[in-house]
Design an enzyme around this catalytic site. Structure first.
Site, PDB file in Angstrom:
ATOM      1  N   HIS A 155       0.848  -1.199   0.000  1.00 46.55           N
ATOM      2  CA  HIS A 155       0.000   0.000   0.000  1.00 46.55           C
ATOM      3  C   HIS A 155       0.884   1.249   0.000  1.00 46.55           C
ATOM      4  O   HIS A 155       1.441   1.631   1.034  1.00 46.55           O
ATOM      5  CB  HIS A 155      -0.928  -0.038   1.228  1.00 46.55           C
ATOM      6  N   GLU A 167       2.835   0.456   3.410  1.00 41.32           N
ATOM      7  CA  GLU A 167       2.314  -0.554   4.344  1.00 41.32           C
ATOM      8  C   GLU A 167       2.409  -1.897   3.611  1.00 41.32           C
ATOM      9  O   GLU A 167       1.881  -2.036   2.501  1.00 41.32           O
ATOM     10  CB  GLU A 167       0.846  -0.272   4.681  1.00 41.32           C
TER      11      GLU A 167
HETATM   12  N1  LIG Z   1      -5.334   7.755  -5.030  1.00 41.78           N
HETATM   13  C1  LIG Z   1      -4.887   7.498  -3.802  1.00 41.78           C
HETATM   14  O1  LIG Z   1      -4.687   8.394  -2.983  1.00 41.78           O
HETATM   15  C2  LIG Z   1      -4.581   6.080  -3.410  1.00 41.78           C
HETATM   16  C3  LIG Z   1      -3.693   5.836  -2.346  1.00 41.78           C
HETATM   17  C4  LIG Z   1      -3.371   4.516  -2.018  1.00 41.78           C
HETATM   18  C5  LIG Z   1      -3.959   3.463  -2.713  1.00 41.78           C
HETATM   19  N2  LIG Z   1      -4.841   3.732  -3.732  1.00 41.78           N
HETATM   20  C6  LIG Z   1      -5.411   2.583  -4.450  1.00 41.78           C
HETATM   21  O2  LIG Z   1      -4.730   2.441  -5.692  1.00 41.78           O
HETATM   22  C7  LIG Z   1      -5.612   1.907  -6.669  1.00 41.78           C
HETATM   23  C8  LIG Z   1      -5.619   2.805  -7.897  1.00 41.78           C
HETATM   24  O3  LIG Z   1      -6.048   4.091  -7.526  1.00 41.78           O
HETATM   25  P1  LIG Z   1      -5.717   5.389  -8.417  1.00 41.78           P
HETATM   26  O4  LIG Z   1      -5.994   6.556  -7.551  1.00 41.78           O
HETATM   27  O5  LIG Z   1      -4.391   5.243  -9.082  1.00 41.78           O
HETATM   28  O6  LIG Z   1      -6.884   5.253  -9.517  1.00 41.78           O
HETATM   29  P2  LIG Z   1      -6.937   5.868 -10.998  1.00 41.78           P
HETATM   30  O7  LIG Z   1      -8.364   5.926 -11.347  1.00 41.78           O
HETATM   31  O8  LIG Z   1      -6.085   7.093 -11.085  1.00 41.78           O
HETATM   32  O9  LIG Z   1      -6.230   4.729 -11.888  1.00 41.78           O
HETATM   33  C9  LIG Z   1      -6.762   3.460 -12.138  1.00 41.78           C
HETATM   34  C10 LIG Z   1      -6.296   2.998 -13.513  1.00 41.78           C
HETATM   35  O10 LIG Z   1      -6.668   1.628 -13.689  1.00 41.78           O
HETATM   36  C11 LIG Z   1      -7.093   1.462 -15.016  1.00 41.78           C
HETATM   37  N3  LIG Z   1      -7.915   0.254 -15.125  1.00 41.78           N
HETATM   38  C12 LIG Z   1      -9.257   0.116 -15.062  1.00 41.78           C
HETATM   39  N4  LIG Z   1      -9.601  -1.175 -15.208  1.00 41.78           N
HETATM   40  C13 LIG Z   1      -8.443  -1.869 -15.387  1.00 41.78           C
HETATM   41  C14 LIG Z   1      -8.152  -3.226 -15.635  1.00 41.78           C
HETATM   42  N5  LIG Z   1      -9.100  -4.148 -15.695  1.00 41.78           N
HETATM   43  N6  LIG Z   1      -6.868  -3.568 -15.802  1.00 41.78           N
HETATM   44  C15 LIG Z   1      -5.876  -2.644 -15.743  1.00 41.78           C
HETATM   45  N7  LIG Z   1      -6.102  -1.339 -15.502  1.00 41.78           N
HETATM   46  C16 LIG Z   1      -7.368  -0.955 -15.330  1.00 41.78           C
HETATM   47  C17 LIG Z   1      -7.818   2.747 -15.349  1.00 41.78           C
HETATM   48  O11 LIG Z   1      -7.898   2.922 -16.774  1.00 41.78           O
HETATM   49  C18 LIG Z   1      -6.924   3.784 -14.668  1.00 41.78           C
HETATM   50  O12 LIG Z   1      -5.895   4.250 -15.532  1.00 41.78           O
HETATM   51  C19 LIG Z   1      -6.963   1.732  -5.973  1.00 41.78           C
HETATM   52  O13 LIG Z   1      -7.047   0.416  -5.496  1.00 41.78           O
HETATM   53  C20 LIG Z   1      -6.881   2.716  -4.816  1.00 41.78           C
HETATM   54  O14 LIG Z   1      -7.697   2.365  -3.738  1.00 41.78           O
HETATM   55  C21 LIG Z   1      -5.152   5.010  -4.096  1.00 41.78           C
END
Ligand SMILES: NC(=O)c1ccc[n+]([C@@H]2O[C@H](COP(=O)([O-])OP(=O)(O)OC[C@H]3O[C@@H](n4cnc5c(N)ncnc54)[C@H](O)[C@@H]3O)[C@@H](O)[C@H]2O)c1
Length: 283
Positions: A138, A150
């Site tokens: 994480h 994490e």
């Molecule tokens: N944004 C934050 O602050 C944060 C912090 C820690 C963890 N996270 C976690 O990280 C993950 C991603 O979050 P993010 O903020 O980068 O989201 P985001 O929406 O910016 O990016 C997600 C990406 O995944 C792609 N995607 C969709 N379906 C897919 C598939 N089947 N295969 C491959 N790619 C696919 C989308 O096109 C997009 O580019 C989530 O699980 C979120 O909970 C986010």
């Protein structure tokens, strides 16, 4: 097993940040997304970030070129990757689909890691045929700037998997902290109820949003007040985390504040919608 090549799945905010940090530390990365357009967007973000670092003389142009040379990309997965880090949208359905495909396509020794903020690592690992090689990594946003990772052990995660991922986090110049698979892990379990409590203070008229933030900044030495931080994270994301905690523990102390729910229902999501507890210039 020494990790040399990483498959990053999802080229959004988190995936592009993870890919950037990995190539800057000398690892090979394959960055994948569902559509080539999303992959290109992710690569552009990385290029922009690295160019800014060159301008600020934090890295040389040569270092940037070397780092960019270590990324390849596309809509397929790299079957020879030693580790996959999944950063796809936060739903069980999408992540299950991604991990089943990775499990099928990547070599037997490969480790599968999820960057999920709220889903169970044990449950995700159980969707694959290699739960002992499944783990949570994480990262925090923005990935290049924030030091913490994490590392979440699922019920079946082996010590070998844990050690390999712990070592990788150190190579990425992050500080790994071991946590067990429990709702919200450690940071969100502590941080988001604090934000939720700040919203209760506003709802109950204890203090105005500006004053709640000033009080917490000056009284507890936090760089950002809880409501400003909530606007930055996104009020929908904060609400989602509270719901995960509430459901996961079945404890009323995690009840999402009704005012938080109302703001989300009204589309006041924070910075990204231009308005949350504070207003933001969208231009
Ligand atoms: N944004 C934050 O602050 C944060 C912090 C820690 C963890 N996270 C976690 O990280 C993950 C991603 O979050 P993010 O903020 O980068 O989201 P985001 O929406 O910016 O990016 C997600 C990406 O995944 C792609 N995607 C969709 N379906 C897919 C598939 N089947 N295969 C491959 N790619 C696919 C989308 O096109 C997009 O580019 C989530 O699980 C979120 O909970 C986010």
């Amino acid at each position: 097993m020494a990790i040399k090549k990483i498959q990053v799945v999802g080229a959004g905010q988190m995936g592009s940040g993870i890919a950037q940090v990995a190539v800057q530390r000398g690892l090979a990365v394959h960055l994948a997304d569902v559509e080539q357009e999303m992959v290109e967007k992710g690569l552009e973000t990385i290029k922009k970030n690295l160019s800014r670092s060159v301008e600020k003389e934090r890295i040389s142009q040569e270092e940037m070129d070397d780092a960019m040379g270590r990324i390849d990309s596309g809509t397929e997965y790299a079957q020879d990757a030693d580790l996959a880090i999944e950063a796809a949208p936060e739903t069980m359905e999408i992540k299950t689909e991604v991990f089943r495909a990775l499990d099928e396509q990547l070599k037997e020794e490969a480790i599968l890691a999820s960057n999920t903020s709220s889903l169970s690592i044990t449950k995700l690992g159980a969707q694959t045929n290699r739960p002992e090689k499944f783990i949570g990594m994480h990262f925090f946003n923005p990935v290049p700037a924030l030091k913490l990772v994490e590392i979440i052990r699922g019920l079946e995660t082996s010590d070998e998997t844990y050690d390999a991922v712990n070592e990788l986090a150190e190579r990425l110049e992050k500080t790994p902290v071991e946590v067990q698979d429990s709702p919200g892990f450690a940071v969100n379990r502590i941080l988001v109820p604090m934000i939720n409590e700040a919203v209760y203070c506003v709802m109950e008229g204890v203090s105005e949003p500006e004053d709640v933030d000033t009080a917490m900044k000056l009284g507890t030495n936090q760089p950002m007040g809880p409501l400003e931080l909530a606007d930055l994270i996104g009020l929908d994301t904060c609400l989602h985390v509270m719901e995960v905690l509430h459901e996961g523990f079945g404890d009323t102390k995690y009840r999402p504040c009704p005012l938080l729910k109302r703001y989300v229902a009204a589309g006041r999501l924070g910075r990204k919608s231009g308005r949350g507890f504070f207003e933001y210039d969208q231009s």
